[in-house]
Design a protein around this motif. Structure first.
Motif, PDB file in Angstrom:
ATOM      1  N   THR A  76       0.840  -1.191   0.000  1.00 35.69           N
ATOM      2  CA  THR A  76       0.000   0.000   0.000  1.00 35.69           C
ATOM      3  C   THR A  76       0.876   1.242   0.000  1.00 35.69           C
ATOM      4  N   ILE A  77       0.254   2.386  -0.236  1.00 38.01           N
ATOM      5  CA  ILE A  77       0.951   3.678  -0.208  1.00 38.01           C
ATOM      6  C   ILE A  77       0.335   4.503   0.906  1.00 38.01           C
ATOM      7  N   GLU A  78       1.153   4.880   1.869  1.00 37.85           N
ATOM      8  CA  GLU A  78       0.640   5.635   3.006  1.00 37.85           C
ATOM      9  C   GLU A  78       0.564   7.127   2.666  1.00 37.85           C
ATOM     10  N   GLN A  84       4.353   0.582   1.781  1.00 35.16           N
ATOM     11  CA  GLN A  84       4.351  -0.220   2.998  1.00 35.16           C
ATOM     12  C   GLN A  84       3.765  -1.605   2.710  1.00 35.16           C
ATOM     13  N   PRO A  85       4.141  -2.625   3.488  1.00 37.88           N
ATOM     14  CA  PRO A  85       3.569  -3.962   3.298  1.00 37.88           C
ATOM     15  C   PRO A  85       2.057  -3.955   3.528  1.00 37.88           C
ATOM     16  N   GLN A  86       1.359  -4.849   2.851  1.00 33.38           N
ATOM     17  CA  GLN A  86      -0.059  -5.032   3.129  1.00 33.38           C
ATOM     18  C   GLN A  86      -0.393  -6.521   3.022  1.00 33.38           C
ATOM     19  N   LEU A 167       7.220  -1.829  -7.226  1.00 34.19           N
ATOM     20  CA  LEU A 167       6.608  -1.872  -5.894  1.00 34.19           C
ATOM     21  C   LEU A 167       5.646  -0.716  -5.697  1.00 34.19           C
ATOM     22  N   TYR A 168       6.050   0.462  -6.139  1.00 36.95           N
ATOM     23  CA  TYR A 168       5.167   1.632  -6.030  1.00 36.95           C
ATOM     24  C   TYR A 168       3.886   1.411  -6.832  1.00 36.95           C
ATOM     25  N   TRP A 169       4.028   0.918  -8.035  1.00 41.45           N
ATOM     26  CA  TRP A 169       2.862   0.681  -8.884  1.00 41.45           C
ATOM     27  C   TRP A 169       1.934  -0.369  -8.288  1.00 41.45           C
ATOM     28  N   LEU A 170       2.501  -1.358  -7.605  1.00 42.55           N
ATOM     29  CA  LEU A 170       1.678  -2.400  -6.995  1.00 42.55           C
ATOM     30  C   LEU A 170       0.840  -1.871  -5.834  1.00 42.55           C
ATOM     31  N   GLY A 171       1.150  -0.663  -5.379  1.00 44.73           N
ATOM     32  CA  GLY A 171       0.348  -0.050  -4.330  1.00 44.73           C
ATOM     33  C   GLY A 171      -0.826   0.755  -4.840  1.00 44.73           C
ATOM     34  N   GLU A 495      -2.731  14.003  -0.238  1.00 42.43           N
ATOM     35  CA  GLU A 495      -3.272  12.959  -1.095  1.00 42.43           C
ATOM     36  C   GLU A 495      -2.248  12.501  -2.132  1.00 42.43           C
ATOM     37  N   PRO A 496      -1.302  11.628  -1.727  1.00 39.93           N
ATOM     38  CA  PRO A 496      -0.367  11.089  -2.720  1.00 39.93           C
ATOM     39  C   PRO A 496      -1.059  10.164  -3.720  1.00 39.93           C
TER      40      PRO A 496
END
Length: 509
Positions: A76-78, A84-86, A167-171, A495-496
């Protein structure tokens, strides 16, 4: 809320005492039972989503209802923008960047009881990258060559080329995990693994969610039992609903000019944060006179960004000098690269062969920020002898056809909502018709490393190239204008990713 267990006799005395106090019109400890027990939320949105599955359509309103509420991802993206892991509790990246091994959370189930494991994760990713996929971000998955599932809690992605942003895209919302037996119906009846379950969608009015009592993450403390998303397009109606209490929060209030109407309100708080909405005036770099960098630079120097923000968005917004926001890693403030200087702008135009200026047309989509910004720019460009005609353009259909598909335009203005989308200037084709091999090389280089510090340096170089080349006039980042009840805690200020993450939202006692 504090829970106290009493002995039977004490319970009886307590019930009698409390009943007597309430019947006497007293307030115990300053709280009525209704206030102490509030676990529902009515949240207002300007735009109703076209569906509820972010993996098959692009409108951001879809993710604003379901991302991190109904659906979750491997990561996920905080709020800070960090990954971050999810559903994946950890991962390992091979030294060559070509193999990603994820260890999945054990015992996770979708809302209908289907197991989430490596097989369902593989299904979700295969669906997203399939030749017939309609995923709005299908390009995210293009480098995945194959997927292995050695055991239920291990997922292995084999890549055809290093992909530093994977990894960023997977969030992202487009990368959430969907289940094999229910994915086909997610557009209207979404089933995910998240802290909230879908209840009902009354089209034209509301979407209702309820707390997932069987949520896998036992460390989470979900305070809300029920959430209702209300769709209210008119800004005046939004303001009225907030003031009357019909809605508790509007995290993206639609009218900056009305924000001051909440000043001094004892009940409501106004919160201004950052978004990824970059307002830019894109030019067709393949058409004269915009094929000349000096002309593009002159137009940029003719624009006072602060005045644009004041005139278009009531002074609420952050001027930018490139296609990047302060939310993003490696952000550089480049507003001083080509600062407002009409005299230098005139000199540049003369050098480019336009001493008397020129005339062109801007296609302005019919969204509030666009015509307002265009009108302010029109007056400023007139000061350097350039005549800009404004052509209102219906959005999205006509704008997409004229600009994105046909490239039948000279200049346009639009807010780019995708986070970290600086790479659009290397896409071919793309509506700017901008070609710069050095910039393209940087976009390749950023994918060759997964080191965030190294990526930030590369993004800084890329921003500087755009600030110098000016394929678009970089204006401002639209703010996140939030208005909500002062007792409501946990909504995101920044809001990222376009979202309404509710897992940490609660009412203050």
């Amino acid at each position: 809320m504090i829970k106290v267990t009493l002995a039977p006799s004490a319970r009886l005395v307590r019930r009698l005492s409390l009943g007597a106090a309430i019947s006497a019109g007293l307030v115990i400890f300053g709280l009525t039972p209704a206030q102490a027990a509030k676990t529902s939320l009515n949240l207002g949105m300007t735009v109703e989503p076209t569906g509820l599955d972010p993996t098959i359509a692009a409108p951001v309103a879809i993710g604003q209802v379901t991302w991190q509420n109904v659906f979750e991802g491997l990561v996920t993206i905080e709020e800070s923008g960090k990954v971050q892991p999810q559903l994946a509790k950890s991962w390992d990246v091979a030294a060559d960047g070509l193999t990603y091994t994820f260890k999945l959370q054990p015992g996770v189930k979708f809302h209908d009881g289907q197991a989430f494991d490596s097989a369902s994760a593989k299904f979700a990713l295969d669906r997203a990258r399939d030749a017939d996929s309609v995923n709005p971000q299908k390009r995210f998955f293009a480098s995945i060559a194959s997927i292995d599932t050695p055991d239920p809690e291990t997922l292995v992605l084999h890549l055809s080329a290093p992909t530093g942003s994977l990894l960023y895209w997977l969030g992202w919302p487009a990368s959430v995990m969907v289940a094999p037996n229910s994915a086909a119906d997610d557009k209207t009846k979404p089933i995910g693994t998240g802290p909230f379950k879908f209840v009902n969608w009354a089209k034209g009015d509301k979407v209702e969610l309820e707390k997932n009592a069987d949520y896998w993450d036992k460390t989470a403390s979900i305070k809300l039992d029920k959430v209702t998303f209300r769709f209210i397009a008119d800004p005046q109606a939004q303001a009225a609903a907030l003031k009357s209490g019909d809605v508790d929060a509007i995290p993206e209030f639609a009218a900056p000019e009305l924000m001051s109407s909440f000043d001094g309100d004892a009940k409501l708080a106004t919160v201004i944060g950052n978004t990824e909405l970059k307002v830019v005036a894109g030019m067709n770099n393949a058409k004269k006179p915009f094929d000349d960098k000096r002309v593009r630079q002159a137009l940029m120097m003719a624009i006072d960004r602060k005045t644009v923000v004041d005139g278009a968005w009531s002074g609420l917004g952050t001027p930018i000098g490139s296609h990047y926001t302060p939310n993003d890693p490696g952000y550089v403030d480049l507003t001083g690269k080509l600062p407002y200087d009409p005299e230098k702008a005139k000199a540049l135009l003369a050098q480019a062969g336009y001493p008397n200026g020129f005339t062109f047309t801007i296609k302005s989509p019919q969204m509030a920020y666009a015509p307002r910004s265009a009108q302010v720019m029109q007056a400023m460009l007139a000061d350097i002898g350039v005549t800009m005609n404004i052509e209102p353009t219906e959005f999205p259909a006509k704008w997409v056809q004229d600009v994105m598909k046909d490239r039948a335009y000279e200049m346009t203005i639009v807010a780019h909502a995708e986070p970290m989308d600086i790479d659009i200037y290397s896409r071919d084709p793309y509506y700017f018709n901008y070609k710069n091999p050095a910039f393209n090389d940087l976009m390749k280089k950023v994918q060759e490393t997964a080191d965030p510090a190294e990526q930030a340096k590369i993004y800084a170089e890329a921003q500087t190239i755009l600030a110098e080349d000016v394929p678009a006039l970089y204006l401002f980042v639209m703010p996140k204008l939030g208005v909500w009840d002062k007792k409501l805690k946990g909504l995101w200020q920044n809001e990222p990713i376009p979202s309404n993450v509710l897992s940490n939202v609660s009412w203050e006692d």
